[in-house]
Motif scaffolding. Structure first.
Motif, mmCIF file in Angstrom:
data_model
loop_
_atom_site.group_PDB
_atom_site.id
_atom_site.type_symbol
_atom_site.label_atom_id
_atom_site.label_comp_id
_atom_site.label_asym_id
_atom_site.label_seq_id
_atom_site.Cartn_x
_atom_site.Cartn_y
_atom_site.Cartn_z
ATOM 1 N N LYS A 88 46.747 85.449 37.704
ATOM 2 C CA LYS A 88 48.007 85.205 36.999
ATOM 3 C C LYS A 88 48.953 84.360 37.846
ATOM 4 C CE LYS A 88 51.852 87.591 34.718
ATOM 5 N NZ LYS A 88 52.425 88.921 34.388
ATOM 6 N N THR A 89 49.025 84.672 39.137
ATOM 7 C CA THR A 89 49.898 83.907 40.020
ATOM 8 C C THR A 89 49.416 82.469 40.174
ATOM 9 O OG1 THR A 89 50.640 85.847 41.252
ATOM 10 C CG2 THR A 89 50.772 83.727 42.379
ATOM 11 N N LEU A 90 48.116 82.301 40.392
ATOM 12 C CA LEU A 90 47.583 80.943 40.543
ATOM 13 C C LEU A 90 47.777 80.139 39.264
ATOM 14 C CD1 LEU A 90 46.107 78.808 42.155
ATOM 15 C CD2 LEU A 90 43.933 79.867 41.494
ATOM 16 N N ALA A 91 47.522 80.762 38.114
ATOM 17 C CA ALA A 91 47.724 80.069 36.840
ATOM 18 C C ALA A 91 49.186 79.690 36.652
ATOM 19 C CB ALA A 91 47.254 80.951 35.685
ATOM 20 N N GLY A 92 50.093 80.570 37.051
ATOM 21 C CA GLY A 92 51.516 80.273 36.921
ATOM 22 C C GLY A 92 51.958 79.132 37.820
ATOM 23 N N VAL A 93 51.459 79.129 39.053
ATOM 24 C CA VAL A 93 51.795 78.049 39.984
ATOM 25 C C VAL A 93 51.272 76.714 39.463
ATOM 26 C CG1 VAL A 93 51.267 77.139 42.272
ATOM 27 C CG2 VAL A 93 51.999 79.505 42.018
ATOM 28 N N MET A 94 50.049 76.730 38.923
ATOM 29 C CA MET A 94 49.474 75.498 38.378
ATOM 30 C C MET A 94 50.276 75.006 37.168
ATOM 31 S SD MET A 94 45.436 76.553 38.762
ATOM 32 C CE MET A 94 44.839 75.173 37.756
ATOM 33 N N ALA A 95 50.693 75.939 36.310
ATOM 34 C CA ALA A 95 51.491 75.554 35.135
ATOM 35 C C ALA A 95 52.823 74.952 35.553
ATOM 36 C CB ALA A 95 51.705 76.768 34.240
ATOM 37 N N GLU A 96 53.440 75.547 36.570
ATOM 38 C CA GLU A 96 54.710 75.007 37.066
ATOM 39 C C GLU A 96 54.516 73.622 37.660
ATOM 40 O OE1 GLU A 96 58.706 74.656 38.266
ATOM 41 O OE2 GLU A 96 57.683 75.870 36.755
ATOM 42 N N HIS A 97 53.397 73.431 38.362
ATOM 43 C CA HIS A 97 53.154 72.119 38.951
ATOM 44 C C HIS A 97 52.916 71.074 37.859
ATOM 45 C CE1 HIS A 97 52.169 69.351 42.182
ATOM 46 N NE2 HIS A 97 51.160 68.921 41.439
ATOM 47 N N ARG A 98 52.214 71.466 36.801
ATOM 48 C CA ARG A 98 52.017 70.526 35.688
ATOM 49 C C ARG A 98 53.361 70.125 35.092
ATOM 50 N NH1 ARG A 98 48.056 74.381 34.160
ATOM 51 N NH2 ARG A 98 45.928 73.703 34.696
ATOM 52 N N ARG A 99 54.300 71.056 35.074
ATOM 53 C CA ARG A 99 55.613 70.765 34.494
ATOM 54 C C ARG A 99 56.398 69.757 35.330
ATOM 55 N NH1 ARG A 99 60.934 72.382 34.366
ATOM 56 N NH2 ARG A 99 60.700 73.588 36.265
ATOM 57 N N ILE A 100 56.295 69.871 36.668
ATOM 58 C CA ILE A 100 57.079 68.972 37.517
ATOM 59 C C ILE A 100 56.282 67.758 37.981
ATOM 60 C CG2 ILE A 100 58.484 70.908 38.317
ATOM 61 C CD1 ILE A 100 56.942 70.740 40.995
ATOM 62 N N ALA A 101 54.955 67.777 37.771
ATOM 63 C CA ALA A 101 54.116 66.670 38.246
ATOM 64 C C ALA A 101 54.550 65.314 37.692
ATOM 65 C CB ALA A 101 52.649 66.935 37.912
ATOM 66 N N PRO A 102 54.950 65.201 36.412
ATOM 67 C CA PRO A 102 55.400 63.890 35.922
ATOM 68 C C PRO A 102 56.598 63.348 36.703
ATOM 69 C CG PRO A 102 54.905 65.327 34.082
ATOM 70 C CD PRO A 102 54.848 66.175 35.306
ATOM 71 N N SER A 103 57.542 64.219 37.025
ATOM 72 C CA SER A 103 58.703 63.780 37.806
ATOM 73 C C SER A 103 58.283 63.346 39.203
ATOM 74 C CB SER A 103 59.735 64.905 37.909
ATOM 75 O OG SER A 103 60.273 65.208 36.635
ATOM 76 N N LEU A 104 57.346 64.090 39.802
ATOM 77 C CA LEU A 104 56.867 63.727 41.135
ATOM 78 C C LEU A 104 56.139 62.382 41.105
ATOM 79 C CD1 LEU A 104 55.464 67.205 42.305
ATOM 80 C CD2 LEU A 104 57.659 66.158 42.915
ATOM 81 N N ALA A 105 55.309 62.184 40.090
ATOM 82 C CA ALA A 105 54.568 60.921 39.980
ATOM 83 C C ALA A 105 55.523 59.757 39.716
ATOM 84 C CB ALA A 105 53.539 61.026 38.858
ATOM 85 N N LEU A 106 56.525 59.995 38.867
ATOM 86 C CA LEU A 106 57.491 58.931 38.568
ATOM 87 C C LEU A 106 58.293 58.565 39.813
ATOM 88 C CD1 LEU A 106 58.681 57.208 36.228
ATOM 89 C CD2 LEU A 106 60.430 59.000 35.972
ATOM 90 N N ARG A 107 58.697 59.569 40.563
ATOM 91 C CA ARG A 107 59.459 59.302 41.784
ATOM 92 C C ARG A 107 58.615 58.533 42.791
ATOM 93 N NH1 ARG A 107 61.195 64.361 45.307
ATOM 94 N NH2 ARG A 107 58.985 64.197 45.863
#
Length: 242
Positions: free
Chosen positions: A121-140
């Motif tokens: 559950k924790t790993l899945a949550g961390v991955m979901a959060e990273h997917r959410r912010i990954a576009p901003s990180l890639a754009l930056r």
């Protein structure tokens, strides 16, 4: 002649009486040998079973360790990461848990299941959060490398945060065409900047979760040692409920 005959008969009778005694001793020796062989076979079987259970527990512990460390790496990442290793580790967790459940014993299998569910559950949550912010990180990252489409969209997004103005749809298409973002990442980023909530559930700080999982893993290891390090035939103490 009579004395010689009597002596011969006496010797013959003694020999006949000695046969059952010899047979009895032989039967007892054979039974003892069979019992010793049976005990040895049982001990060998118990040892083999314990070794199989130990191997299953070790594989599970290693999968949990890898999952926890990967979650800790993903959590503070400042650049978009490939999450495929996380998917593979989640599958590995389920696979190693299944082996523990098959091998037993029940107390180890039940504790392993609770550890797997919590860590997964924790790993899945961390991955979901990273997917959410990954576009901003890639754009930056693309903007910092001088990509024109990324620079323009990032300025627009920053301006939107201040003025609430609508983003030109062409800008989204430009970053996709430039290979900065995928269509799915554009959708995630657009939703985020439109203020749509991604989850209404309260979040436990990652540090607390990580420490809790570490403690649960140590309890699992203690139970495995208690159950599997006891010599065959020795009584086992009940697992700790702490």
């Amino acid at each position: 002649m009579q004395i010689e005959a009597i002596s011969a008969l006496a010797a013959s009778g003694a020999a006949i009486l000695g046969v059952p005694a010899a047979l009895l001793v032989g039967f007892r020796q054979a039974r003892a040998a069979r019992e010793a062989a049976a005990h040895a076979a049982q001990a060998a079987s118990a040892q083999w079973r314990n070794n199989s259970r130990r191997d299953a527990a070790v594989a599970f512990i290693m999968a949990v360790e890898q999952a926890l460390e990967l979650a800790r790496e993903i959590r503070p990442a400042q650049m978009a990461l490939d999450l495929e290793p996380g998917k593979l580790l989640r599958r590995e967790l389920r696979k190693t848990l299944a082996v523990v459940q098959l091998e037993g014993p029940l107390c180890i299998a039940q504790l392993a299941e609770s550890v797997q569910k919590a860590v997964d559950k924790t790993l899945a949550g961390v991955m979901a959060e990273h997917r959410r912010i990954a576009p901003s990180l890639a754009l930056r990252a693309a903007a910092e490398q001088g990509n024109e489409a990324a620079l323009v969209l990032r300025r627009q997004l920053n301006g939107q945060n201040l003025s609430g103005t609508r983003i030109d749809p062409q800008l989204w298409r430009d970053v996709v065409r430039a290979g900065v973002l995928t269509p799915r990442q554009v959708s995630i980023l657009a939703r985020r900047h439109q203020g749509r909530p991604t989850s209404g559930r309260p979040r436990v700080p990652f540090g607390e979760l990580y420490q809790s999982h570490r403690e649960a893993l140590q309890r699992f290891i203690a139970v495995v040692r208690n159950q599997l390090d006891v010599p065959p035939g020795m009584p086992q103490s009940p697992p700790s409920s702490a």
